[in-house]
Design an enzyme around this catalytic site. Structure first.
Site, PDB file in Angstrom:
ATOM      1  N   HIS A 191       0.799  -1.236   0.000  1.00  0.00           N
ATOM      2  CA  HIS A 191       0.000   0.000   0.000  1.00  0.00           C
ATOM      3  C   HIS A 191       0.826   1.279   0.000  1.00  0.00           C
ATOM      4  CE1 HIS A 191      -2.335  -3.285   1.856  1.00  0.00           C
ATOM      5  NE2 HIS A 191      -3.268  -2.823   1.060  1.00  0.00           N
ATOM      6  N   GLY A 247      -7.313  11.405   8.329  1.00  0.00           N
ATOM      7  CA  GLY A 247      -8.067  10.333   7.694  1.00  0.00           C
ATOM      8  C   GLY A 247      -8.165  10.516   6.197  1.00  0.00           C
ATOM      9  N   ARG A 291      -6.578  15.764   2.717  1.00  0.00           N
ATOM     10  CA  ARG A 291      -6.088  16.560   3.833  1.00  0.00           C
ATOM     11  C   ARG A 291      -4.577  16.391   4.022  1.00  0.00           C
ATOM     12  NH1 ARG A 291      -9.566  18.908   8.281  1.00  0.00           N
ATOM     13  NH2 ARG A 291     -10.126  20.102   6.481  1.00  0.00           N
ATOM     14  N   ARG A 325      -3.134   3.891  -4.659  1.00  0.00           N
ATOM     15  CA  ARG A 325      -4.582   4.055  -4.417  1.00  0.00           C
ATOM     16  C   ARG A 325      -4.960   5.511  -4.157  1.00  0.00           C
ATOM     17  NH1 ARG A 325      -7.549  -0.796  -2.046  1.00  0.00           N
ATOM     18  NH2 ARG A 325      -6.297  -2.531  -2.742  1.00  0.00           N
ATOM     19  N   ARG A 366      -2.130  10.758  14.812  1.00  0.00           N
ATOM     20  CA  ARG A 366      -3.391  10.934  14.079  1.00  0.00           C
ATOM     21  C   ARG A 366      -3.910  12.336  14.312  1.00  0.00           C
ATOM     22  NH1 ARG A 366      -8.587  10.402  12.433  1.00  0.00           N
ATOM     23  NH2 ARG A 366     -10.268   9.994  13.903  1.00  0.00           N
ATOM     24  N   VAL A 367      -4.349  12.993  13.253  1.00  0.00           N
ATOM     25  CA  VAL A 367      -4.988  14.312  13.356  1.00  0.00           C
ATOM     26  C   VAL A 367      -6.350  14.201  12.673  1.00  0.00           C
ATOM     27  CG1 VAL A 367      -3.008  15.845  13.659  1.00  0.00           C
ATOM     28  CG2 VAL A 367      -3.529  15.028  11.374  1.00  0.00           C
ATOM     29  N   GLY A 368      -7.403  14.121  13.466  1.00  0.00           N
ATOM     30  CA  GLY A 368      -8.700  13.831  12.871  1.00  0.00           C
ATOM     31  C   GLY A 368      -9.847  14.566  13.525  1.00  0.00           C
ATOM     32  N   SER A 369     -11.046  14.078  13.239  1.00  0.00           N
ATOM     33  CA  SER A 369     -12.248  14.684  13.792  1.00  0.00           C
ATOM     34  C   SER A 369     -13.028  13.635  14.575  1.00  0.00           C
ATOM     35  CB  SER A 369     -13.116  15.266  12.668  1.00  0.00           C
ATOM     36  OG  SER A 369     -13.521  14.222  11.809  1.00  0.00           O
ATOM     37  N   GLU A 409     -15.175   8.152  17.428  1.00  0.00           N
ATOM     38  CA  GLU A 409     -14.482   8.264  16.126  1.00  0.00           C
ATOM     39  C   GLU A 409     -14.212   6.839  15.645  1.00  0.00           C
ATOM     40  OE1 GLU A 409     -10.643   7.729  15.823  1.00  0.00           O
ATOM     41  OE2 GLU A 409     -11.446   6.411  17.374  1.00  0.00           O
ATOM     42  N   MET A 410     -13.328   6.636  14.678  1.00  0.00           N
ATOM     43  CA  MET A 410     -13.261   5.303  14.075  1.00  0.00           C
ATOM     44  C   MET A 410     -11.866   4.685  13.903  1.00  0.00           C
ATOM     45  SD  MET A 410     -16.343   5.619  11.283  1.00  0.00           S
ATOM     46  CE  MET A 410     -16.466   3.861  11.088  1.00  0.00           C
ATOM     47  N   GLU A 411     -10.826   5.286  14.468  1.00  0.00           N
ATOM     48  CA  GLU A 411      -9.477   4.755  14.209  1.00  0.00           C
ATOM     49  C   GLU A 411      -8.508   4.697  15.390  1.00  0.00           C
ATOM     50  OE1 GLU A 411     -10.622   7.435  12.295  1.00  0.00           O
ATOM     51  OE2 GLU A 411     -11.298   6.292  10.549  1.00  0.00           O
ATOM     52  N   SER A 459     -16.019  17.797  15.501  1.00  0.00           N
ATOM     53  CA  SER A 459     -16.633  18.334  14.274  1.00  0.00           C
ATOM     54  C   SER A 459     -18.148  18.230  14.312  1.00  0.00           C
ATOM     55  CB  SER A 459     -16.113  17.583  13.055  1.00  0.00           C
ATOM     56  OG  SER A 459     -16.466  16.209  13.149  1.00  0.00           O
ATOM     57  N   ASP A 460     -18.658  17.356  15.181  1.00  0.00           N
ATOM     58  CA  ASP A 460     -20.111  17.257  15.326  1.00  0.00           C
ATOM     59  C   ASP A 460     -20.446  16.813  16.742  1.00  0.00           C
ATOM     60  OD1 ASP A 460     -19.048  14.937  13.287  1.00  0.00           O
ATOM     61  OD2 ASP A 460     -20.242  14.102  14.916  1.00  0.00           O
ATOM     62  N   ARG A 481     -14.311  24.539  10.705  1.00  0.00           N
ATOM     63  CA  ARG A 481     -13.435  23.369  10.604  1.00  0.00           C
ATOM     64  C   ARG A 481     -11.996  23.805  10.388  1.00  0.00           C
ATOM     65  NH1 ARG A 481     -15.489  18.075   9.185  1.00  0.00           N
ATOM     66  NH2 ARG A 481     -17.737  18.165   9.318  1.00  0.00           N
TER      67      ARG A 481
HETATM   68  N1  HPA Z   1     -19.003   8.891  14.617  1.00  0.00           N
HETATM   69  C1  HPA Z   1     -17.903   8.281  14.221  1.00  0.00           C
HETATM   70  N2  HPA Z   1     -16.864   8.936  13.750  1.00  0.00           N
HETATM   71  C2  HPA Z   1     -16.927  10.267  13.689  1.00  0.00           C
HETATM   72  C3  HPA Z   1     -18.048  10.950  14.098  1.00  0.00           C
HETATM   73  C4  HPA Z   1     -19.140  10.224  14.599  1.00  0.00           C
HETATM   74  O1  HPA Z   1     -20.171  10.773  14.980  1.00  0.00           O
HETATM   75  N3  HPA Z   1     -17.803  12.274  13.908  1.00  0.00           N
HETATM   76  C5  HPA Z   1     -16.573  12.379  13.396  1.00  0.00           C
HETATM   77  N4  HPA Z   1     -16.034  11.166  13.267  1.00  0.00           N
END
Ligand code: HPA
Length: 235
Positions: A5, A21, A25, A44, A88-91, A180-182, A204-205, A218
């Site tokens: 990869h 992610g 970005r 990819r 990691r730099v994310g939301s 979040e997811m990671e 972010s939310d 953002r």
């Molecule tokens: N769920 C999962 N991952 C996210 C979310 C969420 O609400 N917001 C930003 N990343």
């Protein structure tokens, strides 16, 4: 050595890699924050760059969405490219009233509904935790840079669209700041590969109020998180 990869030559990555992610970005970070950034891989369409920040080599490469994707990139960077510090730099989505929109979070630990880390330790729970030195550095850098940083645990979910609406409230009641997811994937790889990792996130939310950041908001919040992340990268 190229991996399945990543097609960068040996030595192309700096020891410290910033990992957003979103692949787009990564290019934005390289062009905005690094000097003399060079493209070193684009398998990819996931581009990796190495440049310098305050004279120190720093790389940036996206990790994609979810733990399986994070685990592929983080493992290949650590195991085949000798990277020793992944940031990691994310939301994230906030779970608690005391975690406002735009809050920058340093993830001290991550719980998860994924079984990926369990497979590492015979079906048991792995404590997915940040590197303490990097966490301390982030805390100090945030104070120096006048960035309001919240340190605490997050939850790494395999599902962005989860059917289990009750779970988020239970997590919030247990002090979990955001979803979040990671992050749990990153911390699991760091433990397995013997490297240092830290995740910095911007809210972010908000899952309680359903607020979402505007594009302008953002950008501003992201810049605060990036200043802390870059300080950690070159420390
Ligand atoms: N769920 C999962 N991952 C996210 C979310 C969420 O609400 N917001 C930003 N990343």
């Amino acid at each position: 050595m190229p991996t399945p990869h990543i097609a960068a030559p040996d030595g192309a990555f700096a020891p410290a890699v910033l990992m957003p992610g979103d692949p787009k970005r990564a290019r934005y970070i390289a062009e905005t924050f690094l000097d003399d950034a060079e493209l070193i891989t684009s398998v990819r369409a996931v581009e990796g760059f190495t440049g310098r920040y305050q004279g120190v080599p720093v790389s940036v490469m996206a990790h994609g969405m979810g733990m399986p994707s994070m685990n592929i990139y983080a493992t290949e960077l650590a195991r085949f490219y000798g990277c020793t510090r992944l940031i990691r730099v994310g939301s994230c989505g906030a779970l608690r009233e005391d975690v406002p929109m735009r809050q920058v979070i340093a993830c001290s630990a991550a719980g998860t509904d994924s079984s990926v880390n369990r497979h590492r330790v015979g079906g048991h729970d792995l404590a997915a935790v940040a590197d303490f030195e990097l966490l301390k550095t982030a805390d100090r850098a945030a104070a120096d840079l006048d960035v309001d940083l919240r340190v605490g645990p997050v939850f790494t979910s395999d599902s962005f669209y989860s059917g289990d609406t009750g779970l988020m409230g239970v997590l919030a009641d247990h002090g979990v700041l955001a979803v979040e997811m990671e992050v749990a994937g990153l911390y699991g790889v760091a433990a397995a590969e013997g490297i240092s990792a830290l995740a910095l996130l911007t809210v972010s939310d908000h899952l309680l109020t359903t607020e979402q950041l505007t594009p302008d908001e953002r950008a501003t919040s992201f810049a605060d998180m990036m200043r802390v992340a870059l300080a950690v990268a070159i420390s």
